[in-house]
Design a protein around this motif. Sequence first.
Motif, PDB file in Angstrom:
ATOM      1  N   MET A 230     -12.323  -3.499 -11.030  1.00 13.81           N
ATOM      2  CA  MET A 230     -11.368  -2.416 -10.851  1.00 13.81           C
ATOM      3  C   MET A 230     -10.030  -3.009 -10.396  1.00 13.81           C
ATOM      4  O   MET A 230      -9.983  -3.788  -9.450  1.00 13.81           O
ATOM      5  N   PRO A 231      -8.955  -2.668 -11.067  1.00 14.79           N
ATOM      6  CA  PRO A 231      -7.654  -3.221 -10.688  1.00 14.79           C
ATOM      7  C   PRO A 231      -7.157  -2.639  -9.362  1.00 14.79           C
ATOM      8  O   PRO A 231      -7.449  -1.494  -9.020  1.00 14.79           O
ATOM      9  N   ARG A 232      -6.415  -3.469  -8.642  1.00 16.80           N
ATOM     10  CA  ARG A 232      -5.763  -3.023  -7.398  1.00 16.80           C
ATOM     11  C   ARG A 232      -4.261  -3.208  -7.566  1.00 16.80           C
ATOM     12  O   ARG A 232      -3.811  -4.250  -8.051  1.00 16.80           O
ATOM     13  N   PHE A 233      -3.518  -2.188  -7.170  1.00 17.91           N
ATOM     14  CA  PHE A 233      -2.074  -2.158  -7.369  1.00 17.91           C
ATOM     15  C   PHE A 233      -1.341  -2.177  -6.034  1.00 17.91           C
ATOM     16  O   PHE A 233      -1.819  -1.627  -5.048  1.00 17.91           O
ATOM     17  N   HIS A 234      -0.154  -2.769  -6.042  1.00 11.26           N
ATOM     18  CA  HIS A 234       0.754  -2.638  -4.901  1.00 11.26           C
ATOM     19  C   HIS A 234       2.169  -2.986  -5.359  1.00 11.26           C
ATOM     20  O   HIS A 234       2.377  -3.552  -6.436  1.00 11.26           O
ATOM     21  N   LYS A 235       3.105  -2.603  -4.529  1.00 10.44           N
ATOM     22  CA  LYS A 235       4.512  -2.880  -4.797  1.00 10.44           C
ATOM     23  C   LYS A 235       5.065  -3.675  -3.619  1.00 10.44           C
ATOM     24  O   LYS A 235       4.740  -3.400  -2.466  1.00 10.44           O
ATOM     25  N   GLN A 236       5.881  -4.659  -3.946  1.00 11.32           N
ATOM     26  CA  GLN A 236       6.545  -5.451  -2.910  1.00 11.32           C
ATOM     27  C   GLN A 236       7.989  -5.649  -3.354  1.00 11.32           C
ATOM     28  O   GLN A 236       8.244  -6.359  -4.328  1.00 11.32           O
ATOM     29  N   GLY A 237       8.901  -4.989  -2.666  1.00 11.27           N
ATOM     30  CA  GLY A 237      10.298  -5.052  -3.073  1.00 11.27           C
ATOM     31  C   GLY A 237      10.481  -4.456  -4.455  1.00 11.27           C
ATOM     32  O   GLY A 237      10.062  -3.333  -4.719  1.00 11.27           O
ATOM     33  N   GLU A 238      11.077  -5.220  -5.354  1.00 13.07           N
ATOM     34  CA  GLU A 238      11.310  -4.765  -6.722  1.00 13.07           C
ATOM     35  C   GLU A 238      10.181  -5.153  -7.684  1.00 13.07           C
ATOM     36  O   GLU A 238      10.288  -4.931  -8.880  1.00 13.07           O
ATOM     37  N   HIS A 239       9.125  -5.742  -7.153  1.00 15.01           N
ATOM     38  CA  HIS A 239       8.028  -6.225  -7.986  1.00 15.01           C
ATOM     39  C   HIS A 239       6.812  -5.317  -7.880  1.00 15.01           C
ATOM     40  O   HIS A 239       6.452  -4.872  -6.800  1.00 15.01           O
ATOM     41  N   TYR A 240       6.183  -5.096  -9.034  1.00 10.52           N
ATOM     42  CA  TYR A 240       4.972  -4.291  -9.134  1.00 10.52           C
ATOM     43  C   TYR A 240       3.820  -5.236  -9.467  1.00 10.52           C
ATOM     44  O   TYR A 240       3.940  -6.063 -10.377  1.00 10.52           O
ATOM     45  N   PHE A 241       2.722  -5.107  -8.734  1.00  7.97           N
ATOM     46  CA  PHE A 241       1.610  -6.046  -8.858  1.00  7.97           C
ATOM     47  C   PHE A 241       0.306  -5.351  -9.213  1.00  7.97           C
ATOM     48  O   PHE A 241       0.078  -4.211  -8.816  1.00  7.97           O
TER      49      PHE A 241
END
Length: 115
Positions: free
Chosen positions: A1-12
Motif C-alpha cells: 500500500m502506498p504512503r504519501f506525504h508532502k514536504q515543502g514543494e515536493h510530493y512523495f
Amino acid sequence: MPRFHKQGEHYFVSYVTGPRHVHLGLKLDTNKHSRELKLFAQPALGQCNHDSLDTIKLQNAVFEGIKRANAAHGTKFKAAEILYKSDDSPEYVLFSICAKLIIDHFKEELLSQDT
C-alpha cells in the motif's frame, strides 16, 4: 500500500512490494517554460544490494507515469524535480506507477496551487 506525504514543494510516495521498494518525490508544475529538470539522489534508507539505478530509465519511467496521469485527469503536469533514494529498486515500472499515484493522490491540491 502506498504512503504519501508532502514536504515543502515536493510530493512523495513510498511504495513497497516485498523486496521491491521505491521512495519517489516530485516537484510538479504546468509552466510551458519551466527550468531544466533536476534529479536528486537521496541517501539510502537501508542496506539493500540492488543494481544501480539508470537515471535515464528512471526519468523516462517518471515521464510515462506523469503522461498517464495527465491523460486520466485532463491535466498538464510536468516534473521540475525528481527525488529518489539511491538504494531504490531498479524496477522502473514502479517509478512510473508512483509518478501517476502522486498526481492521482495530490491532484486537487496541485490544481489549486496552479490558479
